[in-house]
Design a protein around this motif. Sequence first.
Motif, PDB file in Angstrom:
ATOM      1  N   GLU A  94      14.443 -11.163 -21.626  1.00  0.00           N
ATOM      2  CA  GLU A  94      15.565 -10.952 -22.523  1.00  0.00           C
ATOM      3  C   GLU A  94      16.656  -9.964 -21.883  1.00  0.00           C
ATOM      4  OE1 GLU A  94      13.718  -9.550 -25.994  1.00  0.00           O
ATOM      5  OE2 GLU A  94      13.366 -11.845 -26.802  1.00  0.00           O
ATOM      6  N   GLU A 107      17.117  -9.572 -18.803  1.00  0.00           N
ATOM      7  CA  GLU A 107      18.067 -10.139 -17.630  1.00  0.00           C
ATOM      8  C   GLU A 107      18.982 -11.202 -18.377  1.00  0.00           C
ATOM      9  OE1 GLU A 107      14.981 -12.449 -15.564  1.00  0.00           O
ATOM     10  OE2 GLU A 107      14.080 -10.579 -14.510  1.00  0.00           O
ATOM     11  N   VAL A 108      18.675 -11.670 -19.435  1.00  0.00           N
ATOM     12  CA  VAL A 108      19.720 -12.564 -19.957  1.00  0.00           C
ATOM     13  C   VAL A 108      20.827 -11.783 -20.490  1.00  0.00           C
ATOM     14  CG1 VAL A 108      20.193 -14.081 -22.165  1.00  0.00           C
ATOM     15  CG2 VAL A 108      18.273 -14.373 -20.652  1.00  0.00           C
ATOM     16  N   SER A 109      20.460 -10.528 -20.879  1.00  0.00           N
ATOM     17  CA  SER A 109      21.582  -9.657 -21.391  1.00  0.00           C
ATOM     18  C   SER A 109      22.234  -9.525 -20.241  1.00  0.00           C
ATOM     19  CB  SER A 109      20.932  -8.306 -22.316  1.00  0.00           C
ATOM     20  OG  SER A 109      22.074  -7.480 -22.624  1.00  0.00           O
ATOM     21  N   THR A 110      21.867  -9.041 -19.095  1.00  0.00           N
ATOM     22  CA  THR A 110      22.585  -8.522 -18.154  1.00  0.00           C
ATOM     23  C   THR A 110      23.383  -9.738 -17.667  1.00  0.00           C
ATOM     24  OG1 THR A 110      21.082  -7.188 -17.303  1.00  0.00           O
ATOM     25  CG2 THR A 110      22.313  -7.690 -15.620  1.00  0.00           C
ATOM     26  N   LEU A 111      23.037 -10.964 -17.491  1.00  0.00           N
ATOM     27  CA  LEU A 111      23.705 -11.997 -17.193  1.00  0.00           C
ATOM     28  C   LEU A 111      24.902 -12.495 -18.080  1.00  0.00           C
ATOM     29  CD1 LEU A 111      20.908 -14.405 -16.194  1.00  0.00           C
ATOM     30  CD2 LEU A 111      22.553 -13.140 -14.759  1.00  0.00           C
ATOM     31  N   ARG A 112      24.537 -11.942 -19.298  1.00  0.00           N
ATOM     32  CA  ARG A 112      25.944 -12.340 -20.106  1.00  0.00           C
ATOM     33  C   ARG A 112      26.859 -11.344 -19.888  1.00  0.00           C
ATOM     34  NH1 ARG A 112      22.329 -13.074 -25.926  1.00  0.00           N
ATOM     35  NH2 ARG A 112      21.708 -15.112 -25.633  1.00  0.00           N
ATOM     36  N   LYS A 113      26.451 -10.166 -19.731  1.00  0.00           N
ATOM     37  CA  LYS A 113      27.558  -9.059 -19.275  1.00  0.00           C
ATOM     38  C   LYS A 113      28.400  -9.606 -18.041  1.00  0.00           C
ATOM     39  CE  LYS A 113      25.264  -5.185 -21.351  1.00  0.00           C
ATOM     40  NZ  LYS A 113      24.520  -3.899 -21.014  1.00  0.00           N
ATOM     41  N   ASP A 114      27.601 -10.143 -17.212  1.00  0.00           N
ATOM     42  CA  ASP A 114      28.055 -10.783 -15.718  1.00  0.00           C
ATOM     43  C   ASP A 114      29.329 -11.639 -16.112  1.00  0.00           C
ATOM     44  OD1 ASP A 114      26.808  -8.709 -14.469  1.00  0.00           O
ATOM     45  OD2 ASP A 114      25.196 -10.169 -13.791  1.00  0.00           O
ATOM     46  N   VAL A 115      28.885 -12.648 -17.087  1.00  0.00           N
ATOM     47  CA  VAL A 115      29.487 -13.853 -17.265  1.00  0.00           C
ATOM     48  C   VAL A 115      30.857 -13.234 -18.094  1.00  0.00           C
ATOM     49  CG1 VAL A 115      29.895 -15.735 -19.055  1.00  0.00           C
ATOM     50  CG2 VAL A 115      27.701 -15.429 -17.465  1.00  0.00           C
ATOM     51  N   MET A 116      30.724 -12.285 -18.865  1.00  0.00           N
ATOM     52  CA  MET A 116      31.938 -11.750 -19.612  1.00  0.00           C
ATOM     53  C   MET A 116      32.852 -11.271 -18.560  1.00  0.00           C
ATOM     54  SD  MET A 116      33.212 -11.316 -22.163  1.00  0.00           S
ATOM     55  CE  MET A 116      32.040 -11.805 -23.545  1.00  0.00           C
ATOM     56  N   LYS A 159      34.736 -13.825 -16.748  1.00  0.00           N
ATOM     57  CA  LYS A 159      35.657 -14.373 -17.583  1.00  0.00           C
ATOM     58  C   LYS A 159      36.896 -13.486 -17.671  1.00  0.00           C
ATOM     59  CE  LYS A 159      32.768 -17.091 -20.737  1.00  0.00           C
ATOM     60  NZ  LYS A 159      32.225 -17.119 -22.069  1.00  0.00           N
TER      61      LYS A 159
END
Length: 226
Positions: A123, A125-134, A137
Amino acid sequence: YAVKPLLPALFMDNARKGSIVSRANSIGSTSASSVPNTDDEDSDYQQEPYKESYKDRRRRAHTQAEQKRRDAIKKGYDDLQAIVPTCEQQDFSIGSQKLSKAIVLQKTIDYIQFLHKEKKKQEEEVSTLRKDVMALKIMKVNYEQIVKAHQDNPNEGKEQVSDEVKFNVFQGIMDSLFQSFNASISVTSFQELSACVFSWIEEHCKPQTLRDIVIGVLHQLKSQLY
């Protein structure tokens, strides 16, 4: 005259026989009343096997239910041993003996706790990846705006600076930043890397610091610009 004496004698014999029969009947009735009724005894004797049969059925049903419960528990432990990977691994401390129920339960608890930790890690790691995706973008939107501006004014800045000079300027700026980055960043762990990156940005990427770096690089490459 000889007949007359016989009548009293016959009468006396019949009376004696009657008294004997009445006494026999009274004795028979008394003895019958003292002896238990054979019909009732037969009826009790017939009901007794039915009571025993009912008890046997209850005992058999209880035994079957208990066996079913034990089979279900055994199947549950067997399923746990098949599902939990640590139960399948050989435990050299107990040799080739079958794992006890206590060991199976403890290994199951340990494995569930391990899964909870892995879930929490994933979870994060997923949160970190979401920040990277943001962040990507945001960068994409900015670059799209730059490309659009260049398409709207295709002749702006044309042939003023070559691609080679621009690359040299970029390389000079990045080399200067990398020197401070390499001296300030620790890559021992991701946590330290994150903390060091923020510290490096706050210290070495201030607008005034970047301005000085760019001016210094331009001074070094002024011979290529003019």
